[in-house]
Design a protein around this motif. Structure first.
Motif, PDB file in Angstrom:
ATOM      1  N   THR A  87       8.027   3.969  -5.356  1.00 41.90           N
ATOM      2  CA  THR A  87       7.402   2.655  -5.219  1.00 41.90           C
ATOM      3  C   THR A  87       8.113   1.767  -4.213  1.00 41.90           C
ATOM      4  O   THR A  87       7.490   0.891  -3.612  1.00 41.90           O
ATOM      5  N   PRO A 135      -1.896   7.620  -7.133  1.00 36.35           N
ATOM      6  CA  PRO A 135      -2.248   6.330  -7.741  1.00 36.35           C
ATOM      7  C   PRO A 135      -1.397   5.961  -8.948  1.00 36.35           C
ATOM      8  O   PRO A 135      -1.564   4.882  -9.508  1.00 36.35           O
ATOM      9  N   ALA A 154       0.815  -1.213   0.000  1.00 39.50           N
ATOM     10  CA  ALA A 154       0.000   0.000   0.000  1.00 39.50           C
ATOM     11  C   ALA A 154       0.848   1.261   0.000  1.00 39.50           C
ATOM     12  O   ALA A 154       0.377   2.333  -0.387  1.00 39.50           O
ATOM     13  N   GLY A 155       2.097   1.164   0.459  1.00 37.57           N
ATOM     14  CA  GLY A 155       2.972   2.323   0.448  1.00 37.57           C
ATOM     15  C   GLY A 155       3.013   3.056   1.770  1.00 37.57           C
ATOM     16  O   GLY A 155       2.576   2.545   2.813  1.00 37.57           O
ATOM     17  N   LYS A 171      -6.322   6.706   2.037  1.00 35.59           N
ATOM     18  CA  LYS A 171      -6.150   7.157   0.664  1.00 35.59           C
ATOM     19  C   LYS A 171      -4.681   7.080   0.263  1.00 35.59           C
ATOM     20  O   LYS A 171      -3.821   7.595   0.951  1.00 35.59           O
ATOM     21  N   ARG A 172      -4.423   6.411  -0.851  1.00 36.47           N
ATOM     22  CA  ARG A 172      -3.074   6.438  -1.409  1.00 36.47           C
ATOM     23  C   ARG A 172      -2.886   7.792  -2.097  1.00 36.47           C
ATOM     24  O   ARG A 172      -3.675   8.157  -2.979  1.00 36.47           O
ATOM     25  N   ALA A 212      -2.464  -1.680  -4.925  1.00 31.97           N
ATOM     26  CA  ALA A 212      -2.921  -0.924  -3.748  1.00 31.97           C
ATOM     27  C   ALA A 212      -3.550  -1.866  -2.729  1.00 31.97           C
ATOM     28  O   ALA A 212      -4.752  -1.867  -2.491  1.00 31.97           O
TER      29      ALA A 212
END
Length: 496
Positions: free
Chosen positions: A459, A336, A158-159, A332-333, A345
């Motif tokens: 990323t 995107p 998801a980051g 919320k990413r 995600a």
């Protein structure tokens, strides 16, 4: 956001380093008179690196090659038409492969080639077509720990939370105010000033009192090379004081007991003695990080070129995980993806993956590759070692091995021992002077540029890399390439 640029100006994206800052070029009579950061750019806000600002000077260097070169038997170089050079290189590569196999051909992608996505892609495609696994890059010298730590620890798909939400930041061996490299986004000085104004705490581990360290709430000015011990001490203190995201650790991680056992010896007193810092600083650093609901961590070249770079990068990811500083389901990413396709995600971990003792095995000491390519430090020995399997041809893309690899004397000897050396470079570097062929490319202001590389950095980064908002820019060439001498097929220069 639409940005209007006057006719006397043009935009470009710096391709000289990881920053990939957006620049405005001031033009006059077909020449670039100045380059400066674009204050209207929504991501960089006027930031530019020194490499980008000096890009026009590189185009004007008297030493710039305007045509390809071929080495003569006496060691001098003469101009040659590029199509003829390519035919001769292809013929010589075919002969070498037929006699010695595909493994006899190696590729070294230098820093300038590594930051150029299209050049890197075509170079790797060439090696796949030749059937050679012998691919080398500066990653194994510069920052090998980053990729190895990803393999050891795994990625959170998801980051990371956006920088604007951080309450603490830990920087190790990096000075982003000057270098940009360091997890503070595309405009590091602006981002740090804004973050500290809203209360973010900054912890810096660095032997030098850098520009960034001067602004730290806590600066651990340690002995060089002790980053891993300090981080282990901080991890131990986080565990001992219970400053953990226990729910996240329970649901998403494995190995906590093994981690506790590994860091148990790294008491504040023991780390203080090793690193030359007060023991209280370990306790204070853990408290700052342990009390922040959201935060970021990052290490730079200083830490990554030490002998324990993989340990340092791994422990930074451990701190991030212990604190749960990662995006969760339902959040919320922030970006995107614009020019690249990001990781899925998913609020889930990829899990560990192979990261060493993989791929082709070299003849030198039986060394194998890592997930950061084969070890470049052993390439000169691999070229010089006699016997079956010796590397006989080397293609150098945007690099200068004689200046960049360990042991310059040995590297120079290795370049001269090759049956074929091809350099793609705009200048006759120390390496190119040994080359059978030197092919100069167009330079940055003469090609289409884009922001894909820095977006890609987000990323796999620990946070503060890439863009915290949807952002992408593609810029047409600013200049036409200078007119070179035309060349007849025999390689002799003619006027015109």
């Amino acid at each position: 956001m639409t940005i209007m640029i006057p006719k006397s100006q043009s935009r470009t994206v710096c391709q000289a380093c990881q920053a990939h800052c957006t620049l405005v070029a001031t033009l006059e009579d077909g020449r670039v008179m100045a380059l400066h950061g674009d204050k209207d750019d929504p991501a960089y806000h006027g930031y530019s690196c020194i490499k980008g600002r000096e890009m026009a000077a590189v185009h004007r260097f008297p030493s710039r090659l305007l045509h390809s070169m071929r080495q003569l038997p006496d060691g001098r170089h003469e101009p040659i038409a590029v199509d003829q050079a390519c035919r001769e290189i292809g013929s010589r590569l075919r002969t070498i492969i037929d006699e010695h196999g595909p493994r006899s051909v190696a590729l070294f992608i230098g820093t300038y080639g590594y930051c150029n996505f299209p050049a890197q892609a075509f170079a790797l495609a060439l090696m796949r077509a030749l059937g050679s696994p012998m691919v080398f890059s500066p990653q194994t010298i510069d920052q090998p720990g980053k990729g190895i730590a990803i393999g050891m620890h795994g990625l959170w798909l998801a980051g990371n939370p956006p920088l604007e939400s951080w309450e603490a930041l830990l920087l190790v061996g990096t000075n982003p105010i000057v270098s940009m490299n360091g997890g503070l986004g595309p405009n590091p000085a602006r981002a740090l000033k804004r973050a500290q104004a809203r209360g973010m705490k900054l912890v810096v581990i660095d032997p030098r009192r850098t520009e960034t360290a001067r602004r730290a709430d806590l600066h651990l000015q340690c002995r060089p090379g002790e980053d891993g011990a300090i981080l282990a001490g901080i991890v131990r203190e986080l565990i001992a004081t219970g400053r953990l995201d226990n729910a996240f650790i329970r649901d998403e991680t494995t190995g906590l007991d093994a981690l506790k056992a590994s860091v148990a010896p790294f008491t504040p007193a023991m780390v203080a003695e090793r690193a030359g810092i007060p023991a209280q600083q370990i306790i204070e650093a853990a408290a700052i990080l342990g009390n922040a609901r959201v935060g970021g961590v990052s290490a730079g070249t200083g830490a990554n070129m030490s002998g324990e770079s993989a340990v340092t990068e791994y422990l930074l990811r451990v701190i991030q995980t212990l604190r749960g500083w990662l995006l969760r389901a339902g959040e919320k990413r922030p970006n995107p993806g614009v020019l690249i396709e990001p990781l899925p995600a998913l609020a889930a971990a990829s899990g560990p993956s192979p990261c060493w003792d993989m791929g082709e095995r070299m003849r030198v000491r039986g060394l194998a590759g890592t997930n950061m390519n084969l070890p470049t430090a052993a390439l000169a020995d691999e070229i010089l070692m006699p016997g079956e399997g010796r590397i006989r041809a080397l293609i150098v893309l945007g690099g200068n091995p004689v200046a960049a690899w360990p042991d310059q004397i040995k590297t120079q000897e290795a370049m001269r021992a090759l049956d074929l050396l091809v350099c793609l470079d705009p200048r006759m570097t120390q390496t190119a002077r040994n080359a059978d062929y030197v092919i100069p490319p167009k330079l940055q202001l003469e090609i289409e540029t884009n922001s894909a590389f820095y977006e890609h950095c987000g990323t796999a980064g620990l946070g503060g890399w890439g863009y915290d908002e949807p952002y992408g820019v593609v810029c047409p060439p600013v200049l036409s390439p200078p007119r070179a001498q035309t060349l007849r097929r025999n390689g002799r220069a003619s006027t015109g």
